[in-house]
Design an enzyme around this catalytic site. Structure first.
Site, PDB file in Angstrom:
ATOM      1  N   THR A  43      -0.035  84.587  90.862  1.00  9.27           N
ATOM      2  CA  THR A  43       0.357  86.005  90.937  1.00  9.27           C
ATOM      3  C   THR A  43      -0.862  86.913  91.123  1.00  9.27           C
ATOM      4  O   THR A  43      -0.841  87.836  91.948  1.00  9.27           O
ATOM      5  CB  THR A  43       1.097  86.415  89.637  1.00  9.27           C
ATOM      6  OG1 THR A  43       2.223  85.565  89.478  1.00  9.27           O
ATOM      7  CG2 THR A  43       1.546  87.868  89.687  1.00  9.27           C
ATOM      8  N   LYS A  93       5.400  91.943 101.097  1.00  9.95           N
ATOM      9  CA  LYS A  93       5.575  93.199 100.360  1.00  9.95           C
ATOM     10  C   LYS A  93       5.003  94.384 101.148  1.00  9.95           C
ATOM     11  O   LYS A  93       4.291  94.181 102.143  1.00  9.95           O
ATOM     12  CB  LYS A  93       4.893  93.066  98.998  1.00  9.95           C
ATOM     13  CG  LYS A  93       5.503  91.969  98.113  1.00  9.95           C
ATOM     14  CD  LYS A  93       4.838  91.949  96.751  1.00  9.95           C
ATOM     15  CE  LYS A  93       5.442  90.857  95.875  1.00  9.95           C
ATOM     16  NZ  LYS A  93       4.936  90.903  94.500  1.00  9.95           N
ATOM     17  N   PHE A 124       5.114  96.705  83.414  1.00  2.76           N
ATOM     18  CA  PHE A 124       4.816  96.966  84.825  1.00  2.76           C
ATOM     19  C   PHE A 124       6.068  97.186  85.680  1.00  2.76           C
ATOM     20  O   PHE A 124       5.969  97.415  86.881  1.00  2.76           O
ATOM     21  CB  PHE A 124       3.964  95.829  85.415  1.00  2.76           C
ATOM     22  CG  PHE A 124       4.604  94.456  85.341  1.00  2.76           C
ATOM     23  CD1 PHE A 124       5.504  94.035  86.309  1.00  2.76           C
ATOM     24  CD2 PHE A 124       4.304  93.590  84.296  1.00  2.76           C
ATOM     25  CE1 PHE A 124       6.086  92.779  86.253  1.00  2.76           C
ATOM     26  CE2 PHE A 124       4.883  92.316  84.226  1.00  2.76           C
ATOM     27  CZ  PHE A 124       5.776  91.914  85.204  1.00  2.76           C
ATOM     28  N   ARG A 136      -2.466  84.300  98.736  1.00  2.00           N
ATOM     29  CA  ARG A 136      -3.042  85.339  97.868  1.00  2.00           C
ATOM     30  C   ARG A 136      -4.532  85.113  97.637  1.00  2.00           C
ATOM     31  O   ARG A 136      -5.313  86.063  97.580  1.00  2.00           O
ATOM     32  CB  ARG A 136      -2.291  85.388  96.542  1.00  2.00           C
ATOM     33  CG  ARG A 136      -0.891  86.000  96.655  1.00  2.00           C
ATOM     34  CD  ARG A 136      -0.104  85.717  95.394  1.00  2.00           C
ATOM     35  NE  ARG A 136       1.189  86.363  95.340  1.00  2.00           N
ATOM     36  CZ  ARG A 136       2.160  85.981  94.512  1.00  2.00           C
ATOM     37  NH1 ARG A 136       1.967  84.972  93.683  1.00  2.00           N
ATOM     38  NH2 ARG A 136       3.327  86.614  94.515  1.00  2.00           N
ATOM     39  N   TYR A 177      14.082  92.112  90.895  1.00  3.14           N
ATOM     40  CA  TYR A 177      13.156  91.898  89.776  1.00  3.14           C
ATOM     41  C   TYR A 177      13.834  92.085  88.420  1.00  3.14           C
ATOM     42  O   TYR A 177      13.179  92.448  87.453  1.00  3.14           O
ATOM     43  CB  TYR A 177      11.951  92.824  89.924  1.00  3.14           C
ATOM     44  CG  TYR A 177      10.994  92.369  91.010  1.00  3.14           C
ATOM     45  CD1 TYR A 177      10.423  91.099  90.969  1.00  3.14           C
ATOM     46  CD2 TYR A 177      10.654  93.203  92.069  1.00  3.14           C
ATOM     47  CE1 TYR A 177       9.547  90.664  91.951  1.00  3.14           C
ATOM     48  CE2 TYR A 177       9.768  92.777  93.060  1.00  3.14           C
ATOM     49  CZ  TYR A 177       9.221  91.511  92.987  1.00  3.14           C
ATOM     50  OH  TYR A 177       8.349  91.076  93.955  1.00  3.14           O
ATOM     51  N   HIS A 235       6.055  87.689  97.928  1.00  6.01           N
ATOM     52  CA  HIS A 235       6.893  87.223  96.824  1.00  6.01           C
ATOM     53  C   HIS A 235       7.550  85.923  97.268  1.00  6.01           C
ATOM     54  O   HIS A 235       7.848  85.754  98.445  1.00  6.01           O
ATOM     55  CB  HIS A 235       7.974  88.269  96.509  1.00  6.01           C
ATOM     56  CG  HIS A 235       9.050  87.742  95.607  1.00  6.01           C
ATOM     57  ND1 HIS A 235       8.893  87.657  94.252  1.00  6.01           N
ATOM     58  CD2 HIS A 235      10.279  87.222  95.878  1.00  6.01           C
ATOM     59  CE1 HIS A 235       9.984  87.130  93.719  1.00  6.01           C
ATOM     60  NE2 HIS A 235      10.837  86.857  94.687  1.00  6.01           N
TER      61      HIS A 235
HETATM   62  P1  CMP Z   1       6.017  88.453  92.219  1.00  7.54           P
HETATM   63  O1  CMP Z   1       5.604  87.036  92.385  1.00  7.54           O
HETATM   64  O2  CMP Z   1       6.755  89.128  93.318  1.00  7.54           O
HETATM   65  O3  CMP Z   1       6.882  88.565  90.875  1.00  7.54           O
HETATM   66  C1  CMP Z   1       6.860  89.665  90.017  1.00  7.54           C
HETATM   67  C2  CMP Z   1       5.897  90.716  90.461  1.00  7.54           C
HETATM   68  O4  CMP Z   1       5.553  91.645  89.453  1.00  7.54           O
HETATM   69  C3  CMP Z   1       4.569  90.061  90.805  1.00  7.54           C
HETATM   70  O5  CMP Z   1       4.681  89.317  91.973  1.00  7.54           O
HETATM   71  C4  CMP Z   1       3.676  91.262  90.844  1.00  7.54           C
HETATM   72  O6  CMP Z   1       3.827  92.027  92.032  1.00  7.54           O
HETATM   73  C5  CMP Z   1       4.219  92.067  89.674  1.00  7.54           C
HETATM   74  N1  CMP Z   1       3.479  91.799  88.443  1.00  7.54           N
HETATM   75  C6  CMP Z   1       3.532  90.700  87.665  1.00  7.54           C
HETATM   76  N2  CMP Z   1       2.741  90.814  86.592  1.00  7.54           N
HETATM   77  C7  CMP Z   1       2.165  92.030  86.694  1.00  7.54           C
HETATM   78  C8  CMP Z   1       1.245  92.742  85.886  1.00  7.54           C
HETATM   79  N3  CMP Z   1       0.769  92.227  84.761  1.00  7.54           N
HETATM   80  N4  CMP Z   1       0.889  93.965  86.291  1.00  7.54           N
HETATM   81  C9  CMP Z   1       1.403  94.488  87.429  1.00  7.54           C
HETATM   82  N5  CMP Z   1       2.270  93.861  88.243  1.00  7.54           N
HETATM   83  C10 CMP Z   1       2.655  92.642  87.878  1.00  7.54           C
END
Ligand code: CMP
Length: 145
Positions: free
Chosen positions: A91, A9, A57, A102, A49, A115
């Site tokens: 996440t 990202k 979010f 992560r 997404y 991601h």
């Molecule tokens: P990713 O695994 O790319 O899938 C969805 C993305 O949304 C996640 O990683 C985060 O970057 C973002 N995300 C998911 N939950 C939240 C949250 N509660 N607040 C902010 N960003 C979020």
């Protein structure tokens, strides 16, 4: 063999962690089938997404994902989808296990470096956003876009 998509990202590119992420991915036995650096436009970010559309979010996520270049990585490995999920970790980096990307490299719930497609259905939808050619074409020599 299973194909999956990983994205470094904008925060990962800004923090100069592209090499580190690739090193871990290759070290875990994945084969890199395609690699592109690009900046997502709004439409592409919304498509990537779309399952989060309407969540609180969502708007911030789209803004973040379009804020700078990303690196899209097409990967292949036996059991690749779930193995890549295990490699990147939870996440929220503060909850991610040590040894995961992560967990070790940190970040926030939104700016969480990488991601990965979370199911075969999502991989099938996400891969063509970045790698529109059909399976196998990236394996041959010649131009890879
Ligand atoms: P990713 O695994 O790319 O899938 C969805 C993305 O949304 C996640 O990683 C985060 O970057 C973002 N995300 C998911 N939950 C939240 C949250 N509660 N607040 C902010 N960003 C979020």
């Amino acid at each position: 063999m299973e194909r999956t998509l990983c994205i470094v990202k904008p925060d990962g590119v800004r923090r100069k962690l592209v090499g580190e992420v690739l090193r871990r991915i290759e070290g875990a036995g994945f084969r890199i089938e395609g690699l592109r650096m690009l900046r997502l436009n709004r439409e592409q970010a919304e498509l990537l997404y779309d399952i989060h559309l309407g969540k609180p979010f969502f708007e911030d996520l789209v803004k973040f994902m379009t804020s700078g270049p990303i690196v899209a990585i097409l990967l292949e490995k036996e059991n690749g989808i779930s193995d890549l999920r295990d490699l990147i970790g939870e996440t929220d980096p503060s909850l991610a296990r040590r040894g995961t990307i992560r967990g070790d490299l940190g970040g926030t719930k939104q700016e969480n470096l990488v991601h990965a497609s979370d199911s075969p259905l999502r991989a099938e939808k996400e891969i063509p956003i970045f790698f529109p050619k059909t399976e196998g074409e990236y394996k041959s020599a010649g131009e890879v876009r």
